[in-house]
Design a protein around this motif. Structure first.
Motif, short mmCIF file in Angstrom:
data_model
loop_
_atom_site.label_atom_id
_atom_site.label_comp_id
_atom_site.label_asym_id
_atom_site.label_seq_id
_atom_site.Cartn_x
_atom_site.Cartn_y
_atom_site.Cartn_z
N HIS A 104 -28.56 -20.01 -15.89
CA HIS A 104 -27.46 -20.55 -15.44
C HIS A 104 -27.98 -21.97 -15.51
CE1 HIS A 104 -25.70 -16.78 -14.35
NE2 HIS A 104 -26.99 -16.56 -13.55
N PHE A 105 -26.87 -22.88 -16.29
CA PHE A 105 -27.18 -24.28 -16.29
C PHE A 105 -26.12 -24.80 -15.68
CE2 PHE A 105 -27.06 -28.28 -18.99
CZ PHE A 105 -27.91 -29.01 -18.23
N ILE A 106 -26.12 -25.58 -14.35
CA ILE A 106 -25.14 -26.19 -13.61
C ILE A 106 -25.48 -27.74 -13.66
CG2 ILE A 106 -24.24 -26.17 -11.29
CD1 ILE A 106 -24.07 -23.43 -12.81
N VAL A 107 -24.15 -28.22 -13.74
CA VAL A 107 -24.16 -29.77 -14.01
C VAL A 107 -23.66 -30.47 -12.87
CG1 VAL A 107 -23.44 -31.84 -15.40
CG2 VAL A 107 -24.34 -29.57 -16.45
N ILE A 108 -23.93 -31.45 -12.47
CA ILE A 108 -23.34 -32.26 -11.36
C ILE A 108 -23.08 -33.70 -11.82
CG2 ILE A 108 -24.30 -30.88 -9.44
CD1 ILE A 108 -26.54 -32.56 -8.98
N ALA A 109 -21.92 -34.27 -11.40
CA ALA A 109 -21.46 -35.72 -11.93
C ALA A 109 -20.59 -36.16 -10.69
CB ALA A 109 -20.83 -35.64 -13.14
N VAL A 145 -14.47 -28.63 -9.58
CA VAL A 145 -15.23 -27.73 -10.41
C VAL A 145 -14.42 -27.55 -11.78
CG1 VAL A 145 -16.15 -25.29 -10.53
CG2 VAL A 145 -16.07 -26.44 -8.37
N ARG A 146 -15.30 -27.67 -12.78
CA ARG A 146 -14.84 -27.39 -14.15
C ARG A 146 -15.68 -26.19 -14.81
NH1 ARG A 146 -13.07 -32.05 -18.51
NH2 ARG A 146 -11.21 -31.87 -17.16
N ASP A 147 -15.20 -25.31 -15.54
CA ASP A 147 -15.83 -24.25 -16.09
C ASP A 147 -15.47 -24.34 -17.83
OD1 ASP A 147 -16.77 -22.95 -13.79
OD2 ASP A 147 -15.06 -22.06 -13.39
N PRO A 148 -16.15 -23.54 -18.59
CA PRO A 148 -15.72 -23.99 -20.00
C PRO A 148 -14.34 -23.40 -20.22
CG PRO A 148 -18.13 -23.08 -19.56
CD PRO A 148 -17.30 -23.16 -18.29
N PRO A 149 -13.78 -24.20 -21.28
CA PRO A 149 -12.22 -23.38 -21.51
C PRO A 149 -12.38 -21.86 -22.11
CG PRO A 149 -13.08 -25.08 -23.16
CD PRO A 149 -14.10 -25.06 -21.75
N MET A 178 -24.05 -25.38 -23.39
CA MET A 178 -25.14 -24.89 -22.48
C MET A 178 -24.55 -24.99 -21.13
SD MET A 178 -28.21 -26.99 -24.07
CE MET A 178 -29.49 -26.29 -23.18
N ALA A 179 -23.59 -26.07 -20.60
CA ALA A 179 -23.33 -25.88 -19.42
C ALA A 179 -22.49 -24.97 -18.77
CB ALA A 179 -22.48 -27.33 -19.26
N GLU A 180 -22.64 -24.34 -17.87
CA GLU A 180 -21.90 -23.13 -17.37
C GLU A 180 -20.92 -23.50 -16.45
OE1 GLU A 180 -22.87 -19.37 -14.08
OE2 GLU A 180 -23.98 -19.49 -15.95
N ARG A 181 -21.36 -24.56 -15.53
CA ARG A 181 -20.07 -25.16 -14.56
C ARG A 181 -20.38 -26.66 -14.50
NH1 ARG A 181 -18.49 -21.84 -9.69
NH2 ARG A 181 -17.03 -20.87 -11.28
N VAL A 182 -19.68 -27.38 -14.20
CA VAL A 182 -19.87 -28.96 -13.78
C VAL A 182 -18.88 -29.26 -12.37
CG1 VAL A 182 -19.46 -31.28 -14.46
CG2 VAL A 182 -19.96 -29.58 -16.23
N TYR A 183 -19.98 -29.86 -11.41
CA TYR A 183 -19.20 -30.20 -10.07
C TYR A 183 -19.09 -31.80 -10.42
CZ TYR A 183 -20.50 -25.46 -8.18
OH TYR A 183 -20.34 -24.22 -7.90
N PHE A 184 -17.77 -32.14 -10.10
CA PHE A 184 -17.46 -33.41 -9.87
C PHE A 184 -17.41 -33.80 -8.46
CE2 PHE A 184 -15.93 -32.25 -14.21
CZ PHE A 184 -16.70 -33.07 -15.06
N GLY A 185 -18.25 -34.71 -7.93
CA GLY A 185 -17.74 -35.42 -6.60
C GLY A 185 -16.66 -36.39 -6.88
N MET A 186 -15.61 -36.24 -6.12
CA MET A 186 -14.41 -37.12 -6.30
C MET A 186 -14.36 -38.30 -5.27
SD MET A 186 -13.43 -35.53 -9.10
CE MET A 186 -12.07 -36.44 -9.53
#
Length: 238
Positions: A115-120, A232-236, A217-225
């Motif tokens: 699992h590849f998780i991204v934070i931004a 949370v954004r998942d692939p379309p 590659m990214a399974e999910r991205v977490y955006f701090g607002m």
């Protein structure tokens, strides 16, 4: 505000995706600092058995500074999860990475993870391209002669437009040198591209080691607002 947003995203990723008895890939950059803070906190409080594989010298130092267990891909070639940041994320979760110059090792570690998780943070766009992105490259490991950067930059500009320039260092004379002793070219492109095709095409240019495009590659991205929430954004769904 941006730092608090990074912290929110980092904490959410670690809380939702790290469990006991896991091997965790630790990314690089300013956002990952908060993820490692939270990881170390959970290891202490919950007595977790966690092994960490770094993507860079910076990540390695973070792991050691927090007293976490350090390993590598020789001993742990399969990771349960990898957590990393990104310079840009588009609607399809295509990432632009390379601002910190560790993109080859980051992509290797991400590719070894289940699992590849991204934070931004909230400073992101729906279209990759408002920032430049890097291609780590040129010669094989250990080579000190950057013989390929001029033909590589010319080929990229000719085939895809824009301009590819050698990234220069700020606190030293000369170009930026990656953890793998390679150079980085920053491509300032003119318009959106089919990133999957571009990624493959650039990697086929002799002298290019890797690109800063992380496609599919990214399974999910977490955006701090800005408002203190985490988006949370998942692939379309295709």
């Amino acid at each position: 505000m941006a730092e608090e947003a990074k912290k929110l995203a980092g904490y959410a990723a670690v809380d939702n995706h790290v469990q006991n008895n896991q091997v965790v890939g630790v990314g690089s950059g300013s956002t990952i600092v908060y993820a490692v803070d939270r990881l170390a906190e959970r290891v202490r409080q919950e007595k977790l058995n966690i092994v960490c594989v770094p993507t860079s010298f910076q990540a390695r130092q973070l792991i050691l500074q927090h007293g976490l267990t350090l390993s590598d891909l020789d001993r742990h070639p399969e990771l349960d999860v990898a957590i990393d940041g990104a310079d840009e994320v588009d609607a399809a979760l295509t990432l632009i990475k390379g601002g910190g110059g560790c993109l080859t090792q980051e992509k290797i570690v991400a590719g070894c993870a289940k699992h590849f998780i991204v934070i931004a943070d909230f400073r992101w766009t729906d279209t990759c391209g408002s920032m430049t992105w890097g291609k780590e490259g040129l010669l094989g490991p250990g080579s000190a002669v950057p013989m390929a950067y001029v033909p590589v930059s010319r080929t990229i500009a000719k085939r895809f437009g824009g301009e590819a320039v050698l990234r220069m260092a700020v606190s030293k004379a000369g170009p930026v040198v990656t953890d793998n002793s390679n150079f980085i070219l920053d491509w300032k492109f003119e318009h959106a591209q089919n990133w999957k095709e571009v990624n493959t095409a650039i990697k086929m240019i002799p002298g290019v080691v890797e690109t800063g495009l992380f496609v599919g590659m990214a399974e999910r991205v977490y955006f701090g607002m800005e408002d203190g929430s985490v988006r949370v954004r998942d692939p379309p769904v295709i």
